[in-house]
Each structure stands twice: as structure tokens, then as C-alpha cells.
Design a protein around this motif. Structure first.
Motif, short mmCIF file in Angstrom:
data_model
loop_
_atom_site.label_atom_id
_atom_site.label_comp_id
_atom_site.label_asym_id
_atom_site.label_seq_id
_atom_site.Cartn_x
_atom_site.Cartn_y
_atom_site.Cartn_z
N MET A 1 -65.08 7.47 -30.18
CA MET A 1 -65.11 8.20 -31.45
C MET A 1 -66.45 7.93 -32.13
N SER A 2 -67.37 8.92 -32.12
CA SER A 2 -68.73 8.71 -32.64
C SER A 2 -68.77 8.63 -34.15
N LEU A 3 -68.03 9.52 -34.82
CA LEU A 3 -67.98 9.50 -36.28
C LEU A 3 -66.51 9.47 -36.70
N ILE A 4 -66.14 8.44 -37.43
CA ILE A 4 -64.77 8.30 -37.90
C ILE A 4 -64.67 8.93 -39.28
N LYS A 5 -63.72 9.86 -39.42
CA LYS A 5 -63.57 10.57 -40.68
C LYS A 5 -62.36 10.04 -41.45
N VAL A 6 -62.58 9.74 -42.73
CA VAL A 6 -61.63 8.98 -43.54
C VAL A 6 -61.11 9.83 -44.71
N GLY A 7 -59.83 9.67 -44.99
CA GLY A 7 -59.23 10.25 -46.18
C GLY A 7 -58.76 9.15 -47.12
N GLY B 1 -49.44 9.61 -36.87
CA GLY B 1 -50.24 9.00 -35.82
C GLY B 1 -51.67 8.70 -36.20
N LYS B 2 -51.92 8.53 -37.50
CA LYS B 2 -53.27 8.21 -37.97
C LYS B 2 -53.39 6.72 -38.24
N HIS B 3 -54.59 6.19 -38.06
CA HIS B 3 -54.85 4.80 -38.39
C HIS B 3 -54.71 4.60 -39.90
N LEU B 4 -54.29 3.40 -40.30
CA LEU B 4 -53.93 3.16 -41.70
C LEU B 4 -54.50 1.85 -42.21
N HIS C 1 -48.80 3.43 -31.83
CA HIS C 1 -50.01 2.91 -31.18
C HIS C 1 -51.27 3.20 -32.00
N VAL C 2 -51.25 2.73 -33.24
CA VAL C 2 -52.40 2.92 -34.13
C VAL C 2 -52.84 1.56 -34.68
N VAL C 3 -54.04 1.54 -35.22
CA VAL C 3 -54.53 0.36 -35.94
C VAL C 3 -54.02 0.45 -37.37
N ALA C 4 -53.35 -0.60 -37.83
CA ALA C 4 -52.79 -0.60 -39.19
C ALA C 4 -53.03 -1.96 -39.84
N GLY C 5 -53.60 -1.94 -41.04
CA GLY C 5 -53.91 -3.20 -41.71
C GLY C 5 -53.62 -3.11 -43.20
N VAL C 6 -53.72 -4.27 -43.85
CA VAL C 6 -53.48 -4.40 -45.29
C VAL C 6 -54.73 -5.00 -45.92
N THR D 1 -62.87 0.65 -31.13
CA THR D 1 -62.64 0.11 -29.78
C THR D 1 -61.20 0.27 -29.31
N TYR D 2 -60.34 0.82 -30.17
CA TYR D 2 -58.93 0.97 -29.83
C TYR D 2 -58.77 1.84 -28.57
N PRO D 3 -57.90 1.48 -27.60
CA PRO D 3 -56.91 0.39 -27.66
C PRO D 3 -57.41 -0.95 -27.12
#
Length: 388
Positions: free
Chosen positions: A1-7, A89-92, A116-121, A343-345
């Protein structure tokens, strides 16, 4: 993923700080924002040149351009929003607390695993260079085994009975306030540094202002204003308190939280007493780590990359003497989180607080509240804990 787009979901203090920190990262772009009202989202979009803005959470989550969502909403929306993001299914990356109850947070952990996503606090105090240095010194046993930990998280923005914002509304913030809002940060930071979990607590909490004067109109967190028109509101959450804790290896500890300490703005401290030395760190003076010794001179280790371990030095982006602080810790959190996303997964070791860590903090908050109510020691519930 070259450019990660965020909301970004939210338009308050947290959302603004997230946007500013994200702009300092390469390969990451904020492409959308949503607010509780379309006009709020539009104003923020114009302020930060964000191309898309929405008046609802669902519209942003459904935006196919958005890869990662930052949840910066009030606490009562965290569970609902987090669940929708994960189901899509979006990273959070969620502001804390992860949810309003540990039952909800456990459900989110299971959902994140299934999707199967990256999820953090967003527990950002882990990510200061000298916190990382303290952790490494403890991990390596540089000063021997730890026997006592104590500290504080003190603020003054709710000192007067005329101070009010949404965090004082239990329906929007949750049953606990000072513990959930700032005590959770202390617990996460210290558990991270020690690499040990708190397993038992004894709490004594206090509501200084059982009745507060709520201004007519909304007030942002950390903001106050003089206003004659108000209504009296019953307050059920704690303004301050103290908690004795036991860690899983038998280490003892205690911490004090307060949002009513005049002159204290964001005073998070910890002091770790070990067999051969003591480590002390203060978030309001984050560029030094005090090291106390009995049989030699005490010293202060400064935030200078040339003096730190490689792990800690990687979090220091400027030479010694160039002060770094709260915004830089948040930036470091995002660097770590987005390295995992990129780098996921095949994610290597990360230091950000995972969704499992957020769930564990929810269990800890509930144990502290229960201890205060029942005036006894309470074990942190682990029967429903989700294992990694």
C-alpha cells in the motif's frame, strides 16, 4: 500500500491533534472527515484542506477511498463506531476508552480478529523517548527487580463547580471519569514500562462537586468560559481519587488522579523503585529521566539520541536540547501504528496499544469502580479476557 488514506470521525480536540500529527507522516493522507453535523465537518475540512467531509459516520465508513479510520468521537459512541469500522474491514485506531463496558470491548476484539485488520487504542504516553528508555532499563534489569511503583495524573480544568463539558455526563462519558479518562493512561503507561499487568486494586474515589453549573451551549474539553445562563446538573462520576495496585509478579504500587488540582495541567508522573535505583519521569518535563541511587550521585538522563538506546533514540527526532513533547509522542504512536498497517499481515513487533490492551484497560477500570463501590480489594476480571 503506497499511500494510506485516512478518515477522521470527530471534530473536537482529539480529531485536531490526530490530523496535525498525521500530517507529519510520510505515505499517509487524511482524505475525509465526518462530524456530528455537516457544517462542523465542513469547517474542519476547510481548515485542514481535507477533500471530503460528511455529516454522518456511515458515509465516511462507506467511502471506498478510506483505508484506516481514526475514531475521535465522545466515549459513548466509541463502541458503535468501532464496531461499524471493523465490520467494514477497515483498520482502526480508536481514542480510549475502547467501549463503555468490557463486554463491548471483548466483542470488538473478537471482531477485529475475525476481520484480520490492525486495530489499536490511542494510549500515547508509551511513545516518548525517555519512557521507552525507562522500559529498556527495567527489561534489562539494569537496577534489579522492582518493588514499588507510584505516580500521579493531575489536572485542574474541572476545579470549579462552573466548569462543565460533555465528559461530566455519565451517559456520554461512562460511569467513571477521572479514572477512565486519565487514570487509564497512567495504568497503560506503567504496565507497558514494567511489562507486567495490574491484577488487583483497592480504590478510594471522590466527587468534589456533586452538583455543577452547566452552561447553556456546548463547551469543548479543556475550554472554559464565563457565562451567566446555566442549569444545575447532578454529578455521579469521580473528580479525584487514589488507587492501590498489585502487579502480577507481586510488585506493589499506587497512583492518584485528579481533575481538580489547581495549577496542574497535565501532570502524569511515575516513579519506579528497584533494588539498586529509582526511575522518575514527568510528562510536563518529558525530556529528562531522573535516576536515583543510594551509593552514588543521582543523575538526569536527557533526551539526546546520542545518549539513548537505539529503541529510545528512534523516538527522538531532533538533537539534544531541541525539546520534544506531547505532539511528538502522538506522532510516534502513529508512526508505529502505520508501520503495522503498511506491513500487514507480516507485522513485526509493535509498541502501540492493541485492541486487546484496550480491552484489558476496560476490565481494569471496571475493577477500580467496583472496588470503590464495595470498599474492598477487587481482582481484575480475566475470565473473559481475549488472549492474543
Amino acid at each position: 500500500m503506497s499511500l494510506i488514506k485516512v478518515g477522521i470521525i470527530g471534530t473536537g480536540f482529539s480529531a485536531k491533534s490526530h490530523i496535525e500529527a498525521l500530517r507529519r507522516l510520510s505515505g499517509v493522507e487524511v482524505v475525509a472527515i465526518s462530524g456530528s453535523a455537516l457544517e462542523k465537518a465542513k469547517r474542519m475540512a476547510e481548515q485542514f484542506s481535507i477533500p471530503n467531509f460528511y455529516g454522518s459516520v456511515d458515509e465516511l465508513i462507506e467511502d471506498s477511498e478510506v483505508d484506516v479510520v481514526h475514531n475521535c468521537t465522545p466515549n459513548y459512541l466509541h463502541y458503535t463506531v468501532n464496531k461499524k469500522v471493523l465490520e467494514k474491514g477497515k483498520h482502526l485506531l480508536s481514542e480510549k476508552p475502547l467501549a463503555m463496558t468490557s463486554e463491548e470491548s471483548r466483542e470488538l476484539v473478537e471482531l477485529a480478529k475475525s476481520k484480520h485488520v490492525v486495530a489499536g487504542v490511542c494510549f500515547n504516553y508509551r511513545h516518548y523517548p525517555l519512557v521507552a528508555q525507562a522500559k529498556e532499563l527495567i527489561d534489562k534489569g539494569e537496577y534489579g527487580p522492582v518493588h514499588l511503583v507510584h505516580g500521579t495524573y493531575l489536572q485542574d480544568w474541572l476545579l470549579y463547580d462552573t466548569d462543565y463539558n460533555w465528559r461530566l455526563d455519565a451517559k456520554r462519558n461512562g460511569k467513571s471519569r477521572a479514572i477512565a479518562d486519565i487514570g487509564s493512561h497512567w495504568c497503560d503507561t506503567v504496565q507497558y514500562v514494567l511489562n507486567k499487568k495490574i491484577v488487583e486494586v483497592f480504590a478510594d474515589l471522590k466527587t468534589v462537586h456533586p452538583v455543577r453549573k452547566k452552561p447553556i451551549g456546548e463547551v469543548e474539553t479543556f475550554q472554559s468560559r464565563g457565562q451567566e445562563a446555566f442549569e444545575e446538573i447532578q454529578i455521579d462520576s469521580e473528580d479525584c481519587g487514589s488507587v492501590i495496585v498489585h502487579f502480577e509478579d507481586g510488585t506493589h504500587g499506587a497512583f492518584v488522579v485528579s481533575q481538580v488540582n489547581a495549577g496542574r495541567k497535565n501532570y502524569l508522573t511515575f516513579e519506579i523503585a528497584a533494588k539498586q535505583g529509582t526511575l522518575y519521569w514527568n510528562q510536563e518535563e518529558p525530556n529528562k529521566l531522573w535516576i536515583g541511587r543510594r551509593d552514588g550521585g543521582n543523575m538526569e538522563l536527557m533526551r539526546d539520541p546520542s545518549l539513548l538506546s537505539p529503541v529510545a533514540a528512534a523516538l527522538a527526532h531532533y538533537p539534544g536540547g531541541h525539546q520534544e513533547g506531547w505532539p511528538d509522542g502522538l506522532k510516534n504512536l502513529f508512526i508505529d501504528f502505520y508501520t503495522a498497517v503498511k506491513t500487514y499481515p507480516n507485522v513485526s513487533a509493535s509498541s502501540f496499544a492493541t485492541i486487546e490492551d484496550g480491552h484489558r484497560i476496560m476490565q481494569l477500570i471496571e475493577a477500580i469502580v467496583k472496588s470503590n463501590e464495595e470498599k474492598r480489594w477487587v481482582k481484575v476480571e480475566t475470565g473473559q479476557e481475549v488472549l492474543r
